[in-house]
Design an enzyme around this catalytic site. Structure first.
Site, PDB file in Angstrom:
ATOM      1  N   GLY A 156      67.177   3.327  41.480  1.00  0.00           N
ATOM      2  CA  GLY A 156      68.453   3.050  42.121  1.00  0.00           C
ATOM      3  C   GLY A 156      68.296   1.924  43.120  1.00  0.00           C
ATOM      4  O   GLY A 156      67.402   1.080  43.005  1.00  0.00           O
ATOM      5  N   SER A 252      62.487  10.235  49.168  1.00  0.00           N
ATOM      6  CA  SER A 252      63.680  10.728  48.484  1.00  0.00           C
ATOM      7  C   SER A 252      64.427  11.736  49.335  1.00  0.00           C
ATOM      8  O   SER A 252      65.002  11.399  50.363  1.00  0.00           O
ATOM      9  CB  SER A 252      63.290  11.327  47.131  1.00  0.00           C
ATOM     10  OG  SER A 252      62.393  12.422  47.284  1.00  0.00           O
ATOM     11  N   ARG A 253      64.412  12.996  48.932  1.00  0.00           N
ATOM     12  CA  ARG A 253      65.018  14.102  49.664  1.00  0.00           C
ATOM     13  C   ARG A 253      64.070  15.284  49.574  1.00  0.00           C
ATOM     14  O   ARG A 253      63.396  15.481  48.559  1.00  0.00           O
ATOM     15  CB  ARG A 253      66.383  14.507  49.057  1.00  0.00           C
ATOM     16  CG  ARG A 253      67.519  13.550  49.344  1.00  0.00           C
ATOM     17  CD  ARG A 253      67.942  13.588  50.810  1.00  0.00           C
ATOM     18  NE  ARG A 253      69.148  12.825  51.069  1.00  0.00           N
ATOM     19  CZ  ARG A 253      69.163  11.533  51.360  1.00  0.00           C
ATOM     20  NH1 ARG A 253      68.022  10.862  51.385  1.00  0.00           N
ATOM     21  NH2 ARG A 253      70.299  10.919  51.615  1.00  0.00           N
ATOM     22  N   GLU A 282      63.138  20.850  57.559  1.00  0.00           N
ATOM     23  CA  GLU A 282      62.978  19.839  58.603  1.00  0.00           C
ATOM     24  C   GLU A 282      63.620  20.315  59.895  1.00  0.00           C
ATOM     25  O   GLU A 282      64.726  20.873  59.837  1.00  0.00           O
ATOM     26  CB  GLU A 282      63.605  18.510  58.154  1.00  0.00           C
ATOM     27  CG  GLU A 282      62.915  17.897  56.950  1.00  0.00           C
ATOM     28  CD  GLU A 282      63.549  16.576  56.495  1.00  0.00           C
ATOM     29  OE1 GLU A 282      64.585  16.172  57.080  1.00  0.00           O
ATOM     30  OE2 GLU A 282      63.025  15.955  55.567  1.00  0.00           O
ATOM     31  N   HIS A 301      61.265  11.813  58.697  1.00  0.00           N
ATOM     32  CA  HIS A 301      62.507  11.438  58.019  1.00  0.00           C
ATOM     33  C   HIS A 301      63.148  10.219  58.699  1.00  0.00           C
ATOM     34  O   HIS A 301      64.319  10.254  59.108  1.00  0.00           O
ATOM     35  CB  HIS A 301      63.485  12.613  57.982  1.00  0.00           C
ATOM     36  CG  HIS A 301      64.478  12.498  56.857  1.00  0.00           C
ATOM     37  ND1 HIS A 301      65.014  13.588  56.220  1.00  0.00           N
ATOM     38  CD2 HIS A 301      65.046  11.415  56.239  1.00  0.00           C
ATOM     39  CE1 HIS A 301      65.851  13.201  55.284  1.00  0.00           C
ATOM     40  NE2 HIS A 301      65.891  11.874  55.274  1.00  0.00           N
ATOM     41  N   ALA A 303      62.591   6.871  57.253  1.00  0.00           N
ATOM     42  CA  ALA A 303      62.519   5.701  56.377  1.00  0.00           C
ATOM     43  C   ALA A 303      63.826   4.919  56.360  1.00  0.00           C
ATOM     44  O   ALA A 303      63.818   3.693  56.234  1.00  0.00           O
ATOM     45  CB  ALA A 303      62.141   6.120  54.957  1.00  0.00           C
TER      46      ALA A 303
END
Length: 340
Positions: A156, A252-253, A282, A301, A303
């Site tokens: 993506g 990603s997630r 998290e 987290h 990025a």
């Protein structure tokens, strides 16, 4: 030509210069900025008149906003909103900010590949101990990006920008994509970034051939959205397909990677190491064994964090507002059958 006003509610605290940019899209827009953390923070009459909503996570019940037709989400992902009843309403379009944060996430991923390949966790440990190892040439010989093979799981906006940044390194880029018959990018791409035409990979794999792709990679970067189909897709089988000398980077997630399987692979040195920016839970608990692994880089987290995020968000939202007012197709439309 339609001339009636369009009421836009923004629940994110945009600074006034950015709001001005949005107001200048069209005199038809009636913008209200009302920062909120919960639906009840918004007055009922404001919900009732809203046609377009820009929000991070504040969604009304469908009956609260009968005129709502479009929700622009403040993030690239929508997994945190999928249980909301409003998402199931076919007359309400949802769009994401996919592509707005691609440049900083891609930089983070490339940085992590360089850091892992050049043994920075071990180098920093040596620095803390004031140690200058005699076997440093053998012990710290890097896995260089140049002439390596990088597998991008999810081609993506982020994956495409990673490919663009890697191009000068002479990297062989392998990638997976849901629809390999259409390699071009259908989403939002900032000018000069990414790979809009799908020209920068060496080979494109369907996600069903993931393990085949992983076998040839020196670095693997996870860029998938979290959906029912992708949850836990980087599992024991996928990790077993990787080289023992290969590194994993996850931007990603939380939930895309099976963390129990990854922990075992890292502890047993079945892969060389990992850089992890996301986790299913998290903040990552202080007693998580991931914190103590010497071959892992953990970031909280971040990025997608950028001082330019709001500006880039407004650029995309303004483009979508132009399309909405003109009756065009909105960028980054959420499609329920895909889960993103």
């Amino acid at each position: 030509m339609a001339t009636q006003p369009v009421n836009v509610l923004i629940t994110v605290a945009f600074p006034e210069p950015l709001v001005t940019i949005l107001r200048e899209v069209s005199p038809r827009l009636r913008l209200t900025v009302h920062p909120a953390r919960r639906p009840e923070d918004i007055p009922p009459d404001l919900w009732a008149q809203t046609e377009v909503l820009y929000t991070d996570s504040v969604l009304p019940a469908p009956e609260q906003a009968p005129n709502l037709r479009w929700v622009q989400v403040h993030y690239a992902g929508m997994d945190h909103l999928l249980n909301a009843p409003l998402v199931q309403k076919p007359e309400v379009q949802f769009t994401t900010l996919s592509g707005a944060a691609a440049s900083q996430v891609a930089e983070h991923a490339v940085m992590m590949m360089l850091a892992l390949g050049h043994h920075l966790p071990e180098v920093f440990d040596l620095q803390r101990r004031a140690e200058w190892p005699g076997d440093r040439w053998e012990r710290l010989a890097p896995l260089e990006l140049r002439d390596s093979t990088v597998g991008i799981v999810g081609y993506g906006s982020v994956g495409r920008e990673i490919a663009r940044l890697l191009h000068p390194f002479g990297v062989t880029v392998l990638a997976t994509k849901r629809d390999v018959m259409h390699p071009e990018d259908e989403g939002y791409t900032r000018p000069g970034l990414g790979d809009p035409g799908g020209d920068l990979f060496t080979r494109l794999y369907p996600i069903q051939a993931l393990t085949s792709m992983l076998r040839g990679c020196d670095f693997v970067v996870i860029c998938l959205p979290l959906t029912p189909a992708t949850r836990g897709i980087i599992n024991t089988e996928a990790l077993a397909a990787m080289k023992r000398t290969a590194y994993l980077v996850d931007v990603s997630r939380g939930g895309v990677v099976d963390t129990a399987a990854l922990l075992e692979a890292l502890q047993e040195r079945r892969i060389a190491g990992a850089a992890l920016d996301v986790f299913p839970e998290e903040p990552l608990p202080a007693d998580s064994p991931f914190w103590k692994l010497p071959n892992v880089i953990i970031t909280p987290h971040i990025a997608g964090v950028s001082r330019y995020y709001l500006q880039r968000a407004v650029e995309l939202f303004a483009e979508n507002l132009h399309r909405y007012l003109g009756g065009g197709i909105l960028l980054n439309r959420y499609q329920g059958q895909r889960g993103y």
